[in-house]
Design an enzyme around this catalytic site. Structure first.
Site, PDB file in Angstrom:
ATOM      1  N   HIS A  77      23.112 -45.210  49.450  1.00 45.92           N
ATOM      2  CA  HIS A  77      22.277 -45.666  48.323  1.00 45.92           C
ATOM      3  C   HIS A  77      21.426 -46.851  48.728  1.00 45.92           C
ATOM      4  O   HIS A  77      21.834 -47.708  49.518  1.00 45.92           O
ATOM      5  CB  HIS A  77      23.121 -45.963  47.084  1.00 45.92           C
ATOM      6  N   ASP A  79      20.038 -49.315  46.728  1.00 52.34           N
ATOM      7  CA  ASP A  79      20.132 -50.588  46.018  1.00 52.34           C
ATOM      8  C   ASP A  79      21.321 -51.406  46.501  1.00 52.34           C
ATOM      9  O   ASP A  79      22.229 -50.901  47.170  1.00 52.34           O
ATOM     10  CB  ASP A  79      20.248 -50.345  44.509  1.00 52.34           C
ATOM     11  N   ASP A 116      26.716 -53.177  51.890  1.00 45.64           N
ATOM     12  CA  ASP A 116      26.994 -52.130  50.902  1.00 45.64           C
ATOM     13  C   ASP A 116      25.679 -51.841  50.175  1.00 45.64           C
ATOM     14  O   ASP A 116      25.250 -52.598  49.327  1.00 45.64           O
ATOM     15  CB  ASP A 116      28.056 -52.617  49.922  1.00 45.64           C
ATOM     16  N   GLU A 146      22.620 -46.837  42.530  1.00 47.80           N
ATOM     17  CA  GLU A 146      24.027 -46.462  42.544  1.00 47.80           C
ATOM     18  C   GLU A 146      24.896 -47.502  41.860  1.00 47.80           C
ATOM     19  O   GLU A 146      25.843 -47.177  41.143  1.00 47.80           O
ATOM     20  CB  GLU A 146      24.493 -46.266  43.999  1.00 47.80           C
ATOM     21  N   GLU A 147      24.565 -48.773  42.057  1.00 48.42           N
ATOM     22  CA  GLU A 147      25.481 -49.837  41.672  1.00 48.42           C
ATOM     23  C   GLU A 147      25.561 -50.057  40.163  1.00 48.42           C
ATOM     24  O   GLU A 147      26.578 -50.533  39.666  1.00 48.42           O
ATOM     25  CB  GLU A 147      25.064 -51.154  42.349  1.00 48.42           C
ATOM     26  N   ASP A 170      29.343 -44.692  52.731  1.00 50.20           N
ATOM     27  CA  ASP A 170      29.472 -45.830  51.818  1.00 50.20           C
ATOM     28  C   ASP A 170      30.897 -46.333  51.720  1.00 50.20           C
ATOM     29  O   ASP A 170      31.265 -46.990  50.755  1.00 50.20           O
ATOM     30  CB  ASP A 170      28.957 -45.407  50.432  1.00 50.20           C
TER      31      ASP A 170
END
Length: 486
Positions: A77, A79, A116, A146-147, A170
């Site tokens: 991802h 973001d 991350d 995603e977050e 991830d």
């Protein structure tokens, strides 16, 4: 300091990660990183797609002789979680991340690092760039947001990707392969904020709960770290009962997927209780330090005089809020029976803040058992409904059920054993990987999650262990070389 990255190995990953640190990419503010990734793919002459929800898909053909291999989707991802220490000046929408090497680790200066999931994104970029690798058909899927909502995973349409195997990059422990994850659901709670004039002959203070480690509300919930919101409200209940405390405003935590590290409240007390109130603050700081000494060595709880506010919460509003926060379940609710050492169900009471009209509470519940997740959601609903609040449950996403007969799992175990002389650990994770959602539209996918070693994601202490990045890259290269034939 940031350019120290460029001297690290493997350059194929670190150079790309450096590029990512230079582009602001907090969740919900991803236009710039998405444009960068589109240009990246097009400059390589590869088929590049940006879909309606901001996912970027880049497709690379097989190298000669590997056309018969199963197609692989490398997924990460774009973001990152924007967290910083309160004394760090940083605008996540404008400023690059300032990184530095700290012994065996790469970390950032007072902010989250973005490893991350920048590490996974950088590795997929390196595969797309490589001219000396052996691999079958590969596709890179870079998801959006995603977050804070898994927007990209929710919005990915079926039929866009051609591959058979998903390598989610991830995870955060090198030498471990993840085959399952928890699902989640958000709770959004609203109280009407009923105010009254501040009583006369009062002293005003700002309460500060600071110095907690925070961290990822899935990965690190098992560590038993302090929750700044729960600790602050524990004292508020005591002080309202014993010192006539009145609450004027509260601002605790930041993101629902980060364990809250800092919480603040502006309060008043009758002047005659000032000495006892300050002694109570010191007493509770000592209590918190004694209870949490092993996990929160830098905890600080203190009061500082401030200008008297014009209004405070009405007594009933204050009591309902304090009681509800005090009663709200938080932390690990149950450990897994199926996999020792794995959290099954948890809640993160992430955010509490007020303005002149309302009080907002945000919470993230996780569980690998759907019925347990639903039970916990009803528990929170009961607590806050009894207190007179409105609660809305939304953003539910499924877990990812392990498949121990996975062909790619067998391949990756063999590759790792041949390369490093040991079988990697097989685990599930108490966090919201996108695999469950992605697999809903691509049910034929064979899925594995892996990555380098990252510690304290979602907090300003986030760091990645440098030597594990080389192992992560070498493992990725060998895995792609050994993907099964169709």
């Amino acid at each position: 300091m940031s350019k120290e990255i460029l001297s690290l190995e493997p350059k194929a990953i670190w150079e790309n990660f450096y590029s990512l640190t230079q582009i602001p990419r907090p969740s919900k503010h991803e236009d710039e990183i998405q444009a960068f990734m589109v240009k990246f793919g097009e400059d390589l002459g590869l088929e590049t797609i940006k879909d309606e929800v901001g996912n970027i898909i880049i497709k690379k053909p097989a190298t000669p002789g590997m056309e018969d291999r199963m197609g692989v989707i490398m997924q990460g991802h774009l973001d990152m979680v924007p967290q910083k220490n309160s004394d760090t000046e940083h605008d996540f929408e404008k400023d690059p991340i300032e990184t530095f090497v700290d012994g065996e680790w790469l970390t950032a200066n007072g902010t989250t690092l973005g490893a991350d999931n920048g590490m996974g994104v950088a590795a997929a970029m390196a595969v797309l760039q490589a001219t000396d690798m052996v691999h079958g058909p590969v596709e890179a899927l870079f998801t959006s947001d995603e977050e804070t909502g898994m927007t990209g995973a929710f919005g990915l349409q079926p039929g866009v990707l051609d591959g058979d195997i998903l390598l989610n990059m991830d995870s955060e422990d090198e030498g471990e392969l993840y085959v399952g994850c928890a699902g989640g659901i958000d709770a959004n709670v609203t109280f009407k904020n009923k105010l009254t004039d501040t009583p006369k002959e009062t002293a005003a203070f700002k309460l500060n709960m600071k110095g907690l480690k925070g961290g990822h509300s899935g990965m690190e919930i098992i560590l038993g770290r302090g929750n700044s919101n729960k600790l602050l409200f524990r004292f508020l209940k005591h002080a309202a009962k014993n010192f006539g405390l009145r609450l004027s405003s509260v601002d605790g935590g930041s993101l629902r997927n980060a364990i809250p590290r800092e919480s603040f409240a502006v309060v008043t007390i009758p002047e005659r209780y000032t000495e006892k109130f300050l002694a109570g603050v010191a007493e509770y700081e000592a209590i918190y330090k004694a209870e949490l000494s092993a996990v929160e060595p830098d905890l600080a709880f203190f009061a500082e005089p401030t200008e008297a506010p014009k209004t405070v919460f009405k007594n009933k509003s204050q009591k309902n809020l304090i009681d509800a926060i005090y009663a709200c379940p938080n932390g690990v609710i149950r450990m897994s029976d199926a996999m020792p050492g794995l959290v099954e169900t948890s809640n993160n009471l992430a955010r509490v803040y007020s303005d002149d009209k309302k009080i907002i509470i945000q919470s993230l519940m996780r569980s690998s058992v759907n019925s347990a997740k639903e039970d916990l959601a009803e528990m929170l609903t009961s607590v806050f409904t009894l207190a007179g609040a409105k609660i809305v449950l939304e953003g539910e996403y499924p877990g990812w059920k392990p498949n121990m007969d996975s062909p790619i799992l067998k391949t990756m175990q063999e590759v790792y054993n041949n390369k490093y002389g040991k079988i990697p650990e097989i685990k599930a994770i108490h966090a919201g990987l996108e695999c469950g959602l992605l697999g809903a539209n691509y049910p034929h996918w064979d899925m594995i999650s892996f990555g380098p070693t990252i510690r304290f994601p979602h907090s300003p202490d986030e760091k990645v262990k440098i030597d594990t990045v080389q192992k992560f890259w070498d493992f990725t290269v060998e895995t792609l070389k050994n993907v099964p034939v169709k």
